[in-house]
Design an enzyme around this catalytic site. Structure first.
Site, PDB file in Angstrom:
ATOM      1  N   HIS A   1       0.856  -1.187   0.000  1.00 38.05           N
ATOM      2  CA  HIS A   1       0.000   0.000   0.000  1.00 38.05           C
ATOM      3  C   HIS A   1       0.886   1.229   0.000  1.00 38.05           C
ATOM      4  O   HIS A   1       1.934   1.229   0.635  1.00 38.05           O
ATOM      5  CB  HIS A   1      -0.915  -0.009   1.247  1.00 38.05           C
TER       6      HIS A   1
ATOM      7  N   ASP B   1      -8.035  -5.332   0.148  1.00 40.77           N
ATOM      8  CA  ASP B   1      -8.529  -6.059  -1.019  1.00 40.77           C
ATOM      9  C   ASP B   1      -8.193  -7.532  -0.966  1.00 40.77           C
ATOM     10  O   ASP B   1      -8.788  -8.334  -1.682  1.00 40.77           O
ATOM     11  CB  ASP B   1      -7.934  -5.460  -2.297  1.00 40.77           C
TER      12      ASP B   1
END
Ligand code: ACO
Length: 425
Positions: A308, A366
């Protein structure tokens, strides 16, 4: 918060300039370089905005090193465990959590706006049946501005308020219509005695020929997924919404721009990519070769759902998502789900690899949301659409904050030009 004005000095050769150092309520300080070009004749260069704060915002706070996410000061896990998605919408839009009466009133306002203009249903027929629902969403959400002219004047706070409610209420209806269109089933109208998430599931999965009973466990799971995705400060799609809005474009057009940006696999398209990746792994035995490939410097292949831009620690949303995933699978009696087994083993192995540890690559939200959505009955191409439904409130809150900002300017970055110098034919 720092009160005494501090400055930072920039020196190039024998010249020096000072710039103000500013502190927010939390998070890193910023160097205010708004006057950099005027003072020095130079631009700042920061591709991908990795070190650039593009605005002031009081909506969402992230501490990527500590794995913290807060909406208006409240930690995400408290909100998810104790509140509903519509309460979170109220919080993001108004800055405070609603009291009981405010909560009911807000939900009934949203409910009032859930129907879309009947003529909009004709729009769908122009799309191929196999169109990706995100392609449909970018089109139909932008088209809302052709139907609701009375809420496109951004200088009128009342119109902005109505547009905000319309977007939060109608995007799920359009998302469900996009799904129904893709599977060749009739559209299902919203049913106003259901809450936001139960209503959404019903619009997606009810058929006129059968009774539909809402399942509170599944409705709660989707409500949680919506809360987890509601806002994430200045991510790519939110920055796009702000950029589009900075020119004075109407809110429906701005949110359509955000949806287009969200579609990419490095952003909202990642949960779809995770599921495809888990399916392609086929069996846990193939995981080591998969990981080896992700580590190769000359291969662009990545483990989807890992890493991320901001979180360099466990994504706080990933833990809650993992829990929700278990709850849904248990409730539906799906035990030993092969994709879940592959996901767990992939997570275990990746987290023990030096490559992932040194680059601080942890599972992001996700990684588990795709499996949960699949268990809930959504096809892979709807995953990003659900993300768009949830994120609409964040986009709307950030867009309103930008419009209200007295320092608002049109977003207009500059460049480091590397093309030809003047030449003649
Ligand atoms: N698998 C393998 N290696 C990775 C991964 C990954 N998932 N993510 C990053 N890396 C490596 C890069 O190759 C790079 O290595 P290098 O320094 O040797 O060149 C290093 O880690 C840093 O990667 P960057 O791309 O520079 O990091 P950035 O912060 O720009 O990217 C991103 C973040 C886009 C999320 C990236 O980690 C990625 O592509 N992950 C997979 C896609 C994904 O899951 N996206 C969802 C994001 S969350 C969301 O939108 C809700």
């Amino acid at each position: 918060m720092r009160t005494d004005a501090e400055t930072i000095k920039l020196t190039v050769a024998d010249k020096s300039w000072t710039f103000e150092l500013r502190s927010g309520s939390e998070g890193p300080d910023v160097i205010d370089i708004g006057s950099l070009y005027d003072k020095t004749g130079m631009f700042a260069y920061d591709p991908g905005f990795t070190s650039t704060a593009s605005c002031e915002s009081a909506v969402t706070f992230i501490d990527g090193d500590e794995g913290v996410l807060r909406y208006r000061g409240y930690n995400i896990d408290q909100l998810v465990k104790q509140r509903s998605y519509t309460d979170v919408c109220y919080l993001l839009l108004n800055g405070e959590l609603p009291e009981l009466e405010q909560s009911k009133e807000f939900e009934s306002h949203i409910t009032y706006h859930t129907l879309v203009h009947e003529q909009m249903s004709h729009f769908f027929r122009g799309f191929r049946r196999d169109a990706h629902p995100m392609a449909i969403m970018t089109g139909v959400v932008g088209a809302l501005s052709a139907f609701y002219h009375d809420s496109t004047d951004i200088t009128d706070p009342q119109q902005r308020q109505v547009a905000s409610m319309r977007l939060i209420a109608k995007v799920p209806t359009l998302a469900a219509m996009a799904y129904k269109y893709s599977v060749g089933q009739p559209f299902v109208f919203p049913k106003n005695d259901l809450d936001y998430s139960a209503n959404f599931l019903r619009m997606c999965f009810a058929v006129p020929s059968e009774d539909y009973a809402s399942d509170p466990v599944l409705a709660r799971a989707i409500d949680r997924i919506f809360m987890l995705h509601a806002d994430h400060e200045q991510n790519a799609s939110t920055s796009v919404v702000r950029s589009a809005g900075s020119s004075g474009a109407n809110p429906f057009a701005c949110i359509a721009a955000g949806i287009a940006c969200l579609w990419g696999p490095a952003h909202g398209g990642a949960n779809e990519a995770v599921l495809k990746m888990l399916e392609s792994i086929e069996t846990p035995d193939n995981i080591p070769s998969f990981i080896e490939r992700a580590k190769k410097k000359d291969d662009i292949f990545r483990v989807m759902g890992f890493g991320h831009r901001v979180y360099k620690n466990y994504d706080p949303r990933a833990n809650i998502m993992r829990e929700t995933c278990h709850e849904v699978l248990d409730h539906l009696g799906i035990h030993n789900h092969p994709l879940f087994e592959i996901a767990l083993e992939l997570e275990r192995r990746a987290l023990s690899e030096e490559y992932f540890i040194s680059k601080r690559l942890y599972p992001n939200i996700d990684f588990y949301s795709g499996i949960t959505l699949r268990a809930l009955g959504f096809p892979t191409n709807m995953f990003t659409v659900l993300f768009a439904v949830a994120r609409t409130v964040g986009w709307v809150a950030q867009w309103n904050e930008m419009i209200d900002d007295p320092k608002r300017k049109i977003a207009r970055p500059r460049q480091l030009y590397t093309g030809s110098q003047e030449r003649h034919i």
